[in-house]
Design an enzyme around this catalytic site. Structure first.
Site, PDB file in Angstrom:
ATOM      1  N   HIS A 138       6.223  -8.723   1.547  1.00 27.74           N
ATOM      2  CA  HIS A 138       4.764  -8.796   1.349  1.00 27.74           C
ATOM      3  C   HIS A 138       4.350  -8.154   0.042  1.00 27.74           C
ATOM      4  CE1 HIS A 138       5.637  -4.836   2.753  1.00 27.74           C
ATOM      5  NE2 HIS A 138       4.513  -4.461   2.189  1.00 27.74           N
ATOM      6  N   CYS A 140       1.637  -4.228  -3.647  1.00 29.32           N
ATOM      7  CA  CYS A 140       1.518  -3.394  -2.435  1.00 29.32           C
ATOM      8  C   CYS A 140       1.490  -1.913  -2.764  1.00 29.32           C
ATOM      9  CB  CYS A 140       2.620  -3.680  -1.404  1.00 29.32           C
ATOM     10  SG  CYS A 140       2.540  -2.542   0.010  1.00 29.32           S
ATOM     11  N   SER A 177       7.066  -1.181   5.103  1.00 33.19           N
ATOM     12  CA  SER A 177       6.343  -1.936   6.141  1.00 33.19           C
ATOM     13  C   SER A 177       7.204  -3.050   6.729  1.00 33.19           C
ATOM     14  CB  SER A 177       5.070  -2.557   5.579  1.00 33.19           C
ATOM     15  OG  SER A 177       4.256  -1.551   5.049  1.00 33.19           O
ATOM     16  N   HIS A 231       9.456  -1.597   9.334  1.00 39.14           N
ATOM     17  CA  HIS A 231       8.788  -1.369  10.629  1.00 39.14           C
ATOM     18  C   HIS A 231       8.881  -2.618  11.511  1.00 39.14           C
ATOM     19  CE1 HIS A 231       7.469   2.529   9.498  1.00 39.14           C
ATOM     20  NE2 HIS A 231       6.507   2.167   8.686  1.00 39.14           N
ATOM     21  N   CYS A 250       9.799  -2.746   0.654  1.00 34.18           N
ATOM     22  CA  CYS A 250       8.766  -1.819   1.133  1.00 34.18           C
ATOM     23  C   CYS A 250       9.050  -1.441   2.591  1.00 34.18           C
ATOM     24  CB  CYS A 250       7.404  -2.491   1.015  1.00 34.18           C
ATOM     25  SG  CYS A 250       6.023  -1.474   1.557  1.00 34.18           S
TER      26      CYS A 250
HETATM   27 ZN    ZN Z   1       4.219  -2.678   1.360  1.00 32.43          ZN
END
Ligand code: ZN
Ligand code: ZN
Length: 367
Positions: free
Chosen positions: A59, A164, A40, A43, A38
């Site tokens: 996550h 997610c 995120s 980041h 993902c």
């Molecule tokens: Zn995610």
């Protein structure tokens, strides 16, 4: 157990042997089955979001319960589970107001467990677990409120994505925006979350769903999930293109699923008079977006943020499963590639290069 460790931003993750404790009260030890690749996490790797290092990222995941701590009653060893990166305490102000996705105590303790300590270590040093999970490790200790039991027949890959991108995207459309039948929608950024905003809008009955991206392959892929039109933001003014597709008005619901000041402003501008702009992407820390203050008031626009699709993961994961099982929500079609944990850096290079669809790290765990 093996885990991919982030020691320093902008540096590759390092596969290490790390130590893991036994679960304490109200905690669960799991074997990770599938972890989603993902944005995120990226980041954090790039330093656009902050996590204390060293840390184990990851996550979006599904897992199998190995051991439960004292007081755990919702799962038992052998259960298959979806992991939530927003476990909750159940007694803070946010939890009591029905916003378990934004539990105050989870946000305060971050990558540590609810008691403020860590369960994973390397050479005596504590590691942070992203979202109290850390799916880029073979095992994890997670809070009991971060696991939701699923049918053992359920695909562990689909279950991971529901953890997610699916719940965040679909939830943004149906829980945060409450998209109405026959409405017009634009989705800015059709990566993992954006594709699921498209699906959520389609499920809610939106008739015009405009995908906006800078990647032609991503735009084409979005068509498989319900986008009716596409706008490449690199070929001309995307705001003009969205207005041209909506009789000059703009859309009823404008979604931002990328995470930048520029795309937040675009979403706000693309929403029509009395329309709603919902921001699901997380912009780099400190970035400020410009909003047309006159349009906000005179056109009575609504601007709102949605974290985890404004969902209640412990309840809403099951709504996603029902949508998936009924054939209304395509989760299997989102996954285009699979990696081993050793290939995690390659997986993120491909995500960053804009390779279409979701990648997953599959640990090859059999239930
Ligand atoms: Zn995610
Ligand atoms: Zn709470």
């Amino acid at each position: 157990m093996k885990a991919a460790v982030l020691y320093q931003t902008t540096q590759p993750l390092v596969i290490e042997d790390i130590e893991i404790d036994a679960p304490k009260a109200n905690e669960v030890k799991v074997k990770i089955a599938v972890a989603g690749v993902c944005r995120s996490d990226l980041h954090f790797m790039k330093g656009e979001a902050i996590i204390p290092v060293p840390a184990v990222l990851g996550h979006e995941g599904s897992a199998i319960v190995m051991e439960v701590g004292e007081g755990v009653t919702n799962v038992a060893p052998g259960d298959h589970v979806i992991l939530s990166f927003a476990p909750y305490c159940g007694h803070c102000e946010s939890c009591l107001n029905g916003h378990s996705n934004a539990c105050d105590n989870h946000q305060r303790t971050g990558g540590k467990q609810f008691d403020g300590t860590s369960r994973i270590h390397i050479n005596g040093q504590d590691l942070a677990q992203m979202g109290k999970l850390g799916c880029f490790g073979e095992e994890a200790i997670v809070p009991a409120t971060g696991v939701s039991k699923i049918d053992p027949g359920m695909s562990l890959r689909a279950a991971a994505l529901i953890g997610c991108s699916v719940t965040t995207g679909v939830g943004t459309a149906i829980y945060a925006a409450e998209v109405t039948p026959g409405s017009t929608v634009c989705v800015i950024g059709v990566g993992g979350v954006g594709l699921n905003v498209v699906q959520g809008a389609r499920i809610a009955g939106a008739t015009r769903i405009i995908a906006v991206d800078i990647n032609d392959a991503a735009l084409e892929f979005a068509g498989k999930f319900g986008a009716t039109d596409s706008v490449n933001a690199n070929s001309g003014d995307p705001l003009k293109a969205i207005k041209d597709l909506t009789n000059g008005k703009g859309v009823d619901y404008a979604f931002e699923a990328f995470g930048s000041s520029e795309t937040i402003t675009l979403a706000f501008d693309a929403a029509r008079k009395h329309g709603t702009a919902v921001i699901a992407g997380i912009a780099p820390v400190g970035e400020q977006a410009g909003i047309d203050g006159v349009a906000l008031v005179r056109q009575e626009k609504t601007l709102k943020g949605a974290y985890y699709g404004s969902s209640k993961p412990s309840i809403d994961f099951y709504h996603m499963i029902d949508l998936y099982k009924s054939g209304k929500l395509d989760v299997d079609g989102l996954v285009t590639r699979s990696y081993t944990l050793d290939q995690v850096n390659e997986a993120y290079d491909e995500l960053d290069r804009g390779v279409v669809g979701r990648g997953v790290i599959d640990y090859g765990v059999q239930g």
